[in-house]
Design an enzyme around this catalytic site. Structure first.
Site, PDB file in Angstrom:
ATOM      1  N   ARG A 110      83.441 -99.546 110.099  1.00 54.26           N
ATOM      2  CA  ARG A 110      84.278 -98.369 109.355  1.00 54.26           C
ATOM      3  C   ARG A 110      85.385 -97.751 109.868  1.00 54.26           C
ATOM      4  NH1 ARG A 110      84.975 -96.814 103.977  1.00 54.26           N
ATOM      5  NH2 ARG A 110      84.238 -94.858 103.642  1.00 54.26           N
ATOM      6  N   THR A 168      86.705-102.397  97.333  1.00 56.67           N
ATOM      7  CA  THR A 168      85.691-103.069  98.070  1.00 56.67           C
ATOM      8  C   THR A 168      85.434-104.376  97.842  1.00 56.67           C
ATOM      9  OG1 THR A 168      85.028-100.864  98.576  1.00 56.67           O
ATOM     10  CG2 THR A 168      83.542-102.437  98.784  1.00 56.67           C
TER      11      THR A 168
END
Length: 530
Positions: free
Chosen positions: A65, A340
């Site tokens: 991340r 995403t």
């Protein structure tokens, strides 16, 4: 088998498997291929999460991340009066977190890959350098985003070489090809140091961003312990904080297990009502308790406590909707003495990998790094930029997800692997911001409770509730007139999901050992297997 958001990326992954690569090798190749052919979410300027289950049953979670830059601070998107400055956390240079994708791919390959690194990056280099034909959907996305590209870029990216893109047009990304060549030849240093780092630093200075070369050099992915839960015969293996997806998914499945959803039927009034009420309560917990576990003590054990999870349904009525104003987060028991795209892969040896990666919104912060050809993320919007203020997906948050230097922002990404009676059963995940969790939840229920095939489970219509705002998003036809009316009579407010809910990629292991892929018809997704 490989299932991803683009047929060319799926083909790249399948070819790596044919050449003797394992699931990790294929995942690395797919990640870089998606950065070329699916630029609105595939990336090297973003980040993600992956869940890996090796053929011996051992499991691993990698957190790559993005992180807040060192110069970030909790009020960086507020004006002098303490009000949120519109779009500052969402578009432009200040919206970007420090990218993690390249480091994540390097780390997973070094530990579990089989084929040489250069062979895995090379297909993406070829695609970028020689070009590839645009699908109808991808051409439309480039055209739709053109105004933002003009507004937020300091140099004209290659997307501008044509005023209006059409299906079948060839898109060549020569700057990106050169960046990928550096990554191919130098590994991690080809992105976080040298020429690429210089270009990114220069882009930040031109656009008044705050990512520095020091931020890039300091970035490291983190290996974490997957969150797991036993729900009936299924063992759920998913992502821990800073993803909220794994815990929330286990909570939803645990709640549902106590009710006869299979007898009630797919998307009927009683089953849909129960699932909406469960989602309402789980997302209330998400807003209060979730953040980066390296900065905030997320009560993981308490949130996964079966008694606590089931206690959240106190006050649930089968006859009427609960007002979200009357639903708050629970108090988990204290722990004893964290735009995403998704791809799923299973190799010939039985290794499985579930990967969700993102720029956050479509094409991230809309900024292409001058001379390097890749888009940057706008993940800073996933922080709570002001307590109680909704982000671009309508999600609210509090102190647990406040901005801090080097902190990872909260995510809904939910890469998941399921075992059934100790054997690999399903690999699944989705894109879709806040709808990712409910998308994966419904797909699993579709297969395990309603007998859908993998493809049928992914193609089926979906609905979504996230506590606040207090309405049910529903795809056209997902609930049908009868169910929609029944839910309305119970007090639910239903709004149309104009652009659909989520896009998923799944692989189901059939009883005879064959693999069934599910590719989402909402996009250009494709399964490739042999």
């Amino acid at each position: 088998m490989v299932v991803s958001a683009h047929p060319l990326a799926s083909a790249v992954g399948a070819e790596i498997l044919r050449r003797g690569g394992n699931a990790v090798d294929a995942a690395v190749a797919v990640q870089f291929a998606l950065a070329v052919v699916y630029p609105d979410a595939g990336n090297i300027g973003g980040g993600g999460f992956l869940i890996l289950r090796l053929k011996d049953g051992t499991t691993h979670a990698l957190d790559y991340r993005e992180k807040a830059p060192a110069a970030a601070h909790r009020d960086m998107y507020l004006n002098g009066q303490g009000e949120v400055i519109e779009d500052l956390s969402y578009k432009g240079h200040l919206a970007a977190g420090v990218p993690g994708t390249v480091d994540g791919m390097v780390q997973v390959h070094e530990k579990y890959g089989r084929l040489p690194w250069s062979e895995l990056v090379q297909p993406a280099v070829v695609l970028a350098a020689t070009g590839f034909p645009l699908t109808k959907k991808e051409a439309k996305k480039l055209n739709d985003q053109r105004q933002d590209f003009v507004q937020y870029n300091t140099q004209s990216p290659e997307f501008f070489f044509q005023d209006h893109w059409r299906e079948g047009d060839t898109l060549r990304l020569t700057d990106l090809a050169r960046t990928l060549e550096r990554i191919r030849d130098q590994g991690r240093a080809g992105f976080y140091e040298g020429r690429t780092a210089d270009l990114l630093s220069a882009e930040m200075k031109r656009g008044r961003g705050i990512i520095t070369k020091a931020d890039l050099a300091a970035y490291r992915s983190v290996w974490r312990t997957p969150v797991t839960g036993q729900v009936g015969p299924l063992r759920v293996i998913s992502m821990p904080p800073p993803s909220s997806g794994g815990i929330a998914l286990i909570q939803l499945l645990t709640i549902s297990e106590k009710y006869p959803l299979n007898a009630w039927g797919w998307n009927t009034v009683p089953s849909s009502h129960l699932m909406i009420e469960a989602e309402r309560r789980v997302y209330a917990d998400r807003a209060e308790h979730f953040g980066d576990a390296d900065f905030y003590e997320v009560p993981v054990k308490g949130l996964l406590d079966t008694a606590y999870i089931r206690s959240r349904m106190r006050g649930y009525s089968p006859t009427k909707a609960t007002s979200s104003q009357k639903v708050s987060s629970g108090t988990p028991p204290l722990p004893e003495g964290p735009h995403t795209t998704h791809y799923s892969i299973v190799d010939a040896q039985g290794n499985a990998i579930s990967v969700t990666t993102t720029l956050n919104s479509s094409f991230g912060n809309k900024v292409v790094v001058g001379g390097a050809g890749f888009l940057l993320n706008n993940e800073m919007d996933d922080f709570s930029i002001k307590p109680g203020f909704p982000n671009s997906y309508g999600l609210v948050g509090g102190e647990a997800n406040a901005i801090a230097p080097a902190k990872r922002m909260l995510s809904s990404m939910s890469p998941t692997i399921l075992e059934k009676n100790g054997q690999l059963f399903m690999v699944v995940g989705a894109m879709g911001g806040s709808t990712i969790i409910t998308t994966v939840y419904q797909i699993i229920q579709n297969v395990t409770k309603h007998g859908h095939t993998m493809q049928g489970a992914i193609s089926a219509g979906r609905f979504h509730h996230q506590w606040k705002p207090n309405w049910v998003l529903s795809e056209w036809g997902a609930l049908g007139f009868g169910t929609g009316l029944g839910l309305w009579l119970k007090g639910h407010k239903i709004a149309p999901a104009i652009h659909g809910i989520g896009r998923a990629a799944g692989i189901l292991v059939l009883p005879d050992g064959r693999l069934e892929g599910g590719a989402d018809p909402r996009g250009d997704d494709a399964a490739a297997g042999f």
